[in-house]
Design a protein around this motif. Structure first.
Motif, PDB file in Angstrom:
ATOM      1  N   LYS A  16       0.839  -1.200   0.000  1.00  0.00           N
ATOM      2  CA  LYS A  16       0.000   0.000   0.000  1.00  0.00           C
ATOM      3  C   LYS A  16       0.880   1.258   0.000  1.00  0.00           C
ATOM      4  CE  LYS A  16      -3.712  -2.552   2.126  1.00  0.00           C
ATOM      5  NZ  LYS A  16      -3.915  -3.333   3.338  1.00  0.00           N
ATOM      6  N   PHE A  27       5.672 -21.073   6.237  1.00  0.00           N
ATOM      7  CA  PHE A  27       4.817 -21.689   5.224  1.00  0.00           C
ATOM      8  C   PHE A  27       3.679 -22.421   5.903  1.00  0.00           C
ATOM      9  CE2 PHE A  27       8.595 -20.961   2.757  1.00  0.00           C
ATOM     10  CZ  PHE A  27       8.053 -20.532   1.566  1.00  0.00           C
ATOM     11  N   VAL A  28       2.479 -22.238   5.397  1.00  0.00           N
ATOM     12  CA  VAL A  28       1.333 -22.990   5.898  1.00  0.00           C
ATOM     13  C   VAL A  28       0.598 -23.555   4.698  1.00  0.00           C
ATOM     14  CG1 VAL A  28       0.708 -22.225   8.208  1.00  0.00           C
ATOM     15  CG2 VAL A  28       0.277 -20.723   6.292  1.00  0.00           C
ATOM     16  N   ASN A  29       0.300 -24.823   4.788  1.00  0.00           N
ATOM     17  CA  ASN A  29      -0.336 -25.495   3.672  1.00  0.00           C
ATOM     18  C   ASN A  29      -1.511 -26.279   4.228  1.00  0.00           C
ATOM     19  OD1 ASN A  29      -0.744 -26.447   1.158  1.00  0.00           O
ATOM     20  ND2 ASN A  29       1.279 -27.349   0.911  1.00  0.00           N
ATOM     21  N   PHE A  36       0.101 -21.336   1.383  1.00  0.00           N
ATOM     22  CA  PHE A  36       0.175 -19.938   1.812  1.00  0.00           C
ATOM     23  C   PHE A  36       1.488 -19.684   2.536  1.00  0.00           C
ATOM     24  CE2 PHE A  36      -4.327 -20.468   1.233  1.00  0.00           C
ATOM     25  CZ  PHE A  36      -4.802 -19.218   0.879  1.00  0.00           C
ATOM     26  N   ARG A  38       2.804 -17.163   5.704  1.00  0.00           N
ATOM     27  CA  ARG A  38       2.382 -16.221   6.729  1.00  0.00           C
ATOM     28  C   ARG A  38       3.570 -15.311   7.016  1.00  0.00           C
ATOM     29  NH1 ARG A  38      -1.443 -19.304  10.400  1.00  0.00           N
ATOM     30  NH2 ARG A  38       0.370 -20.528  10.930  1.00  0.00           N
ATOM     31  N   ARG A  51       0.773  -8.132   9.822  1.00  0.00           N
ATOM     32  CA  ARG A  51       0.731  -9.578   9.562  1.00  0.00           C
ATOM     33  C   ARG A  51      -0.042  -9.811   8.288  1.00  0.00           C
ATOM     34  NH1 ARG A  51       2.790 -12.238  13.866  1.00  0.00           N
ATOM     35  NH2 ARG A  51       2.997 -10.924  15.697  1.00  0.00           N
ATOM     36  N   GLU A  52       0.594 -10.492   7.355  1.00  0.00           N
ATOM     37  CA  GLU A  52      -0.028 -10.742   6.053  1.00  0.00           C
ATOM     38  C   GLU A  52      -0.002 -12.237   5.785  1.00  0.00           C
ATOM     39  OE1 GLU A  52      -1.289  -9.312   3.238  1.00  0.00           O
ATOM     40  OE2 GLU A  52      -1.300  -7.228   3.861  1.00  0.00           O
ATOM     41  N   THR A  53      -1.053 -12.736   5.185  1.00  0.00           N
ATOM     42  CA  THR A  53      -1.046 -14.119   4.730  1.00  0.00           C
ATOM     43  C   THR A  53      -1.257 -14.083   3.230  1.00  0.00           C
ATOM     44  OG1 THR A  53      -2.022 -14.780   6.817  1.00  0.00           O
ATOM     45  CG2 THR A  53      -2.080 -16.392   5.053  1.00  0.00           C
ATOM     46  N   LYS A  55      -0.963 -16.171  -0.673  1.00  0.00           N
ATOM     47  CA  LYS A  55      -0.770 -17.432  -1.393  1.00  0.00           C
ATOM     48  C   LYS A  55       0.645 -17.406  -1.956  1.00  0.00           C
ATOM     49  CE  LYS A  55      -3.912 -19.174  -4.143  1.00  0.00           C
ATOM     50  NZ  LYS A  55      -4.950 -19.272  -5.186  1.00  0.00           N
ATOM     51  N   GLN A  57       1.612 -18.179  -4.628  1.00  0.00           N
ATOM     52  CA  GLN A  57       1.553 -17.762  -6.025  1.00  0.00           C
ATOM     53  C   GLN A  57       1.214 -16.275  -6.190  1.00  0.00           C
ATOM     54  OE1 GLN A  57       2.378 -19.446  -8.827  1.00  0.00           O
ATOM     55  NE2 GLN A  57       3.182 -20.901  -7.343  1.00  0.00           N
ATOM     56  N   ASP A  58       0.806 -15.603  -5.099  1.00  0.00           N
ATOM     57  CA  ASP A  58       0.478 -14.169  -5.190  1.00  0.00           C
ATOM     58  C   ASP A  58       1.710 -13.383  -5.615  1.00  0.00           C
ATOM     59  OD1 ASP A  58      -2.093 -14.564  -4.315  1.00  0.00           O
ATOM     60  OD2 ASP A  58      -1.769 -13.787  -2.298  1.00  0.00           O
TER      61      ASP A  58
ATOM     62  N   GLU B 110       5.840 -29.271  -1.673  1.00  0.00           N
ATOM     63  CA  GLU B 110       5.822 -28.986  -0.241  1.00  0.00           C
ATOM     64  C   GLU B 110       7.156 -28.359   0.137  1.00  0.00           C
ATOM     65  OE1 GLU B 110       3.746 -30.262   2.783  1.00  0.00           O
ATOM     66  OE2 GLU B 110       2.269 -29.833   1.239  1.00  0.00           O
ATOM     67  N   GLN B 111       7.104 -27.412   1.026  1.00  0.00           N
ATOM     68  CA  GLN B 111       8.343 -26.851   1.536  1.00  0.00           C
ATOM     69  C   GLN B 111       9.010 -27.893   2.410  1.00  0.00           C
ATOM     70  OE1 GLN B 111       9.635 -23.926   0.712  1.00  0.00           O
ATOM     71  NE2 GLN B 111       7.914 -23.835  -0.695  1.00  0.00           N
ATOM     72  N   HIS B 116       6.777 -29.386   7.330  1.00  0.00           N
ATOM     73  CA  HIS B 116       6.464 -29.992   6.034  1.00  0.00           C
ATOM     74  C   HIS B 116       7.641 -30.777   5.482  1.00  0.00           C
ATOM     75  CE1 HIS B 116       3.602 -26.569   6.171  1.00  0.00           C
ATOM     76  NE2 HIS B 116       2.788 -27.452   5.639  1.00  0.00           N
ATOM     77  N   LEU B 194      -6.595  -7.048   5.072  1.00  0.00           N
ATOM     78  CA  LEU B 194      -5.809  -8.048   4.348  1.00  0.00           C
ATOM     79  C   LEU B 194      -5.673  -7.621   2.890  1.00  0.00           C
ATOM     80  CD1 LEU B 194      -7.280 -11.380   5.735  1.00  0.00           C
ATOM     81  CD2 LEU B 194      -5.158 -10.255   6.374  1.00  0.00           C
ATOM     82  N   PRO B 197      -5.669 -10.045  -3.830  1.00  0.00           N
ATOM     83  CA  PRO B 197      -5.205  -9.684  -5.163  1.00  0.00           C
ATOM     84  C   PRO B 197      -6.336  -9.187  -6.069  1.00  0.00           C
ATOM     85  CG  PRO B 197      -5.023 -12.050  -4.798  1.00  0.00           C
ATOM     86  CD  PRO B 197      -5.457 -11.457  -3.520  1.00  0.00           C
ATOM     87  N   ARG B 209      -7.205 -16.883   3.744  1.00  0.00           N
ATOM     88  CA  ARG B 209      -6.441 -15.684   4.141  1.00  0.00           C
ATOM     89  C   ARG B 209      -6.862 -15.226   5.538  1.00  0.00           C
ATOM     90  NH1 ARG B 209      -3.724 -13.400  -0.305  1.00  0.00           N
ATOM     91  NH2 ARG B 209      -4.534 -14.251  -2.243  1.00  0.00           N
ATOM     92  N   LEU B 212      -6.059 -18.191   8.242  1.00  0.00           N
ATOM     93  CA  LEU B 212      -4.640 -18.386   8.564  1.00  0.00           C
ATOM     94  C   LEU B 212      -4.020 -17.170   9.241  1.00  0.00           C
ATOM     95  CD1 LEU B 212      -3.510 -20.231   5.300  1.00  0.00           C
ATOM     96  CD2 LEU B 212      -3.892 -21.249   7.550  1.00  0.00           C
ATOM     97  N   THR B 213      -4.625 -15.989   9.040  1.00  0.00           N
ATOM     98  CA  THR B 213      -4.072 -14.783   9.673  1.00  0.00           C
ATOM     99  C   THR B 213      -4.598 -14.624  11.096  1.00  0.00           C
ATOM    100  OG1 THR B 213      -4.109 -13.743   7.498  1.00  0.00           O
ATOM    101  CG2 THR B 213      -3.707 -12.297   9.371  1.00  0.00           C
TER     102      THR B 213
END
Lengths: 187, 352
Positions: A16, A27-29, A36, A38, A51-53, A55, A57-58, B110-111, B116, B194, B197, B209, B212-213
């Motif tokens: 922003k 990493f959270v999956n 995603f 975090r 704090r941002e979460t 993807k 791929q974002d 997977e990471q 993971h 948040l 996109p 989103r 998880l946040t």
């Protein structure tokens, strides 16, 4: 632009319109869901934590930063006064942007400083720093309990919990992330 | 082709020193406890293939593919299974008995990190004539009676039960039932500051989103938490609840880490077929774009769900993570031996 999955600790991002530095990444999956990441981001200008979460791929807007060496001169309890080692030019950085850094930085030492468009984004503090004990409480006589500790204050004003055998004038190694005592250094 | 030096004396001794013998013994003990418990409760242990010519389509799970070659017959592309579900569900119909399996699962992309690994161990059990509520009690009893002696209090039953909607209200101050449309949940995510996109994204991605946040990191950590009634928009092979807003499904969290997943299994043929068709279409369209492995599927899997198919509830437990929390650890680091990242990062000698 980079993919959010490529963001690492220390990556500088524009969110922003404001620059932020990534200070934590996880990493959270979810078992049933996209991958995603975090993020904990810090604004160097205000100290604000975001704090941002995202993807993995974002797209994220990364910014190109410059690292330069600066000598820490002193602080006047409002600003840090730093000097570029190459040009001797001096700059001021608000203390509020880097809380507690005055306890970790030692006057006269040189630090790697990250800049973006003349704004200081990050000051790199080594993970372990050697301090001198400026003030130490006397150990209480007869206190022989294993693991007994006391507080000492370093030359920078940092209060650290240490084993009772540490005396004033001694040097100790401290973890700058956790503010924990690591070991006594005899030199 | 390259030549690695992973097993040279220097690397090997460093690696062996790092191996945690206690963790190896504890894993063996935990698996022994589990096998004993399942035997005592009349579950049959089964063993199903890790290599398969087809998978159940799951767009969010990337796959590993390899090739079968033979001088005698036509070769074929094969996939490492991301879960033993496809075969265990066939056995369930044949055996009409509760079954379990401890097996390896493979998930690409997977990471390799604290929680993971692309290859991991799954404990999967299906209980005949049970629903997801029964499975909570079964799993509670299982974990109570098989836990390693050193298991910390936070990893021991009883479970705290909470629906996803309750957790969202508590930790994100949102009313999930009023956010059923893509536009409403999107607006709410933005209201919560948040970043969403510009392009359209699915309801479940926006939900994740928020979840998880605000929700997952704040779940209670002093006892295991069972989150029930997941939103229907997260599509899977769990039955829908009566109101169609939720699915009969739960996830177990211990210290904020996802440990297990449970369904009241979908056994309606049409529902299974629709799921497979829709998810495969999504998978193909996404992976055609990214170039990732598109596994073959076999729609006849859906045909076996006829009136003779037994009602059941299935639970999948990440066994490496369960071991991790029972040992009071916060990372899989020393629990997964010969970690891929260590092996892949070992010094390459190269061909000189």
């Amino acid at each position: 632009m980079i993919k959010a999955g490529q963001i690492e600790k220390g990556t500088a991002l524009l969110i922003k319109g404001q620059p932020f530095i990534c200070v934590e990444r996880e990493f959270v999956n979810p078992g049933k869901g996209s991958a995603f990441v975090r993020l904990k981001l810090k604004s160097p200008a205000t100290g604000q934590v975001l704090r941002e979460t995202m993807k993995t791929q974002d797209n994220a807007e990364d910014i190109t930063v410059d690292d330069r060496d600066c000598q820490y001169l002193y602080n006047d309890s409002e600003n840090f006064h730093l000097m570029f080692t190459e040009t001797y030019e001096q700059i001021e950085v608000p203390l509020a942007a880097f809380p507690d850094y005055q306890y970790f930085m030692k006057e006269g030492e040189t630090y790697r400083v990250t800049f973006w468009e003349n704004q200081v984004l990050d000051i790199m503090i080594p993970p372990k720093v050697l301090f001198e004990v400026a003030e130490a409480e006397e150990a209480i006589k007869g206190d022989t309990v294993t693991g007994a500790t006391k507080n000492v204050t370093t030359e920078t004003g940092l209060v650290v919990r240490v084993p009772i055998f540490i005396k004033q004038g001694e040097k100790i190694l401290v973890n700058t992330e956790t503010k924990e005592y690591l070991e006594r250094v005899n030199k | 082709m390259s030549i690695s030096s992973f097993f040279t004396e220097k690397n090997n001794s460093r690696y062996i020193q790092k191996m945690d013998i206690q963790a190896i013994r504890s894993r063996s003990q935990l698996e022994e406890n589990l096998r004993k418990w399942f035997k005592e409760h009349s579950y049959l242990e089964v063993s199903t293939p890790l290599l398969s010519p087809w998978l159940i389509p799951e767009p969010t799970i990337a796959n590993f593919a390899t090739n079968y070659v033979s001088d005698m017959r036509k070769g074929s592309e094969l996939y490492l299974v991301p879960s033993p579900e496809i075969f265990m569900k066939v056995l369930l119909k044949e055996l009409k008995q509760s079954i379990y399996q401890i097996s390896k699962c493979f998930r690409n992309k997977e990471q390799i990190g604290a929680h993971h690994n692309p290859e991991f161990t799954m404990l999967e059990y299906y209980t005949i004539d049970a629903d997801e509520q029964d499975s909570i009690a079964i799993t509670e009893q299982l974990l109570k009676e098989t836990a390693l002696p050193q298991t910390p209090e936070y990893a021991r039953p009883p479970f705290i039960r909470m629906s996803v909607a309750e957790a969202c209200r508590e930790y994100a101050s949102i009313d999930l039932e009023s956010l059923q449309s893509v536009s409403s949940i999107r607006a709410k995510a933005k209201e919560l500051s948040l970043t969403v996109p510009g392009e359209k994204e699915s309801w479940e991605d926006t939900f994740h989103r928020i979840f998880l946040t605000f929700v997952e990191p704040n779940l209670p950590k002093d006892h295991p938490v069972v989150l029930t009634d997941y939103p229907s928009q997260i599509r899977c092979l769990a039955k829908e609840g009566e109101n169609k807003i939720y699915r009969k499904r739960w996830e177990l969290y211990i210290k904020g880490i996802e440990i297990a997943n449970c369904y009241d299994e979908q056994i309606e043929q049409e529902a299974v077929r629709t799921y497979m068709e829709e998810e495969y279409a999504l998978l193909v369209s996404e992976r055609a774009r990214t170039g990732e492995v598109i596994p073959d599927i076999d729609y006849s899997f859906a045909s076996m769900f006829d009136e003779t198919y037994p009602r059941s509830s299935g639970v999948a437990v990440g066994l490496d993570r369960l071991l991790m929390v029972q040992l009071g650890r916060t990372s899989l680091r020393d629990l997964i031996l010969f970690r891929l990242s260590d092996m892949m990062d070992a010094g390459h000698i190269g061909i000189q």
